[in-house]
Design an enzyme around this catalytic site. Structure first.
Site, PDB file in Angstrom:
ATOM      1  N   CYS A   1       0.810  -1.218   0.000  1.00  0.00           N
ATOM      2  CA  CYS A   1       0.000   0.000   0.000  1.00  0.00           C
ATOM      3  C   CYS A   1       0.847   1.275   0.000  1.00  0.00           C
ATOM      4  O   CYS A   1       0.308   2.373  -0.071  1.00  0.00           O
ATOM      5  CB  CYS A   1      -0.964  -0.002   1.174  1.00  0.00           C
ATOM      6  SG  CYS A   1      -2.248  -1.263   1.009  1.00  0.00           S
TER       7      CYS A   1
ATOM      8  N   GLU B   1     -13.638   0.233   1.289  1.00  0.00           N
ATOM      9  CA  GLU B   1     -12.654   0.431   0.229  1.00  0.00           C
ATOM     10  C   GLU B   1     -12.514  -0.811  -0.626  1.00  0.00           C
ATOM     11  O   GLU B   1     -11.982  -0.746  -1.727  1.00  0.00           O
ATOM     12  CB  GLU B   1     -11.312   0.898   0.776  1.00  0.00           C
ATOM     13  CG  GLU B   1     -10.519  -0.109   1.534  1.00  0.00           C
ATOM     14  CD  GLU B   1      -9.138   0.420   1.922  1.00  0.00           C
ATOM     15  OE1 GLU B   1      -8.911   1.644   1.950  1.00  0.00           O
ATOM     16  OE2 GLU B   1      -8.283  -0.417   2.204  1.00  0.00           O
TER      17      GLU B   1
ATOM     18  N   HIS C   1     -12.029  10.226  -8.838  1.00  0.00           N
ATOM     19  CA  HIS C   1     -11.011  10.277  -9.893  1.00  0.00           C
ATOM     20  C   HIS C   1      -9.904  11.277  -9.590  1.00  0.00           C
ATOM     21  O   HIS C   1      -9.402  11.965 -10.481  1.00  0.00           O
ATOM     22  CB  HIS C   1     -11.653  10.530 -11.264  1.00  0.00           C
ATOM     23  CG  HIS C   1     -12.341   9.316 -11.794  1.00  0.00           C
ATOM     24  ND1 HIS C   1     -13.588   8.920 -11.367  1.00  0.00           N
ATOM     25  CD2 HIS C   1     -11.928   8.386 -12.684  1.00  0.00           C
ATOM     26  CE1 HIS C   1     -13.929   7.814 -11.985  1.00  0.00           C
ATOM     27  NE2 HIS C   1     -12.930   7.456 -12.794  1.00  0.00           N
TER      28      HIS C   1
END
Length: 118
Positions: free
Chosen positions: A24, A107, A68
């Site tokens: 991550c 998520e 985005h």
């Protein structure tokens, strides 16, 4: 009574504070699913807690900032864990949604956060 409205957005991020070698630490993305819960009494004559359009009108500008985009570039989200993102969203919307009682941010289909403002 509790009502809820769901939203989704796609964003990229990385976690700068995880150890070297943690996957991550690299830039990656998620399709986040946000559920906004509001709790209150039924409004007399309207027979609802709140108009869902009003909820959407409050949430949409916040989602538009995240969707985005690279979350790390948003002030206050330099270390954008799911927990931090959820608290940040809460802080953005709570002043306009006094009936807000809980946020759920997923998520992934199997990982997420539930936050009740504490």
């Amino acid at each position: 009574m509790v009502i809820f409205k769901k939203f989704a957005f796609d964003s990229a991020h990385f976690l700068p504070n995880v150890p070297e070698g943690h996957k991550c630490k690299n830039v990656h993305g998620h399709t986040y699913h946000l559920t906004v819960f509001l709790e209150g009494d039924l409004v007399k004559d309207l027979e609802w807690v709140m108009d869902f359009k009003e909820v959407k009108d409050v949430i949409k500008p916040v989602i538009d900032r995240l969707d985005h985009n690279m979350i790390n570039d948003i002030p206050g989200l330099e270390n954008p864990t799911a927990e931090r993102i959820t608290v940040w969203i809460w802080d953005q919307i709570k002043p306009s949604l006094p009936l807000l009682s809980k946020l759920e941010l997923n998520e992934t289909p199997t990982s997420g956060v539930i936050y009740e403002g504490k």
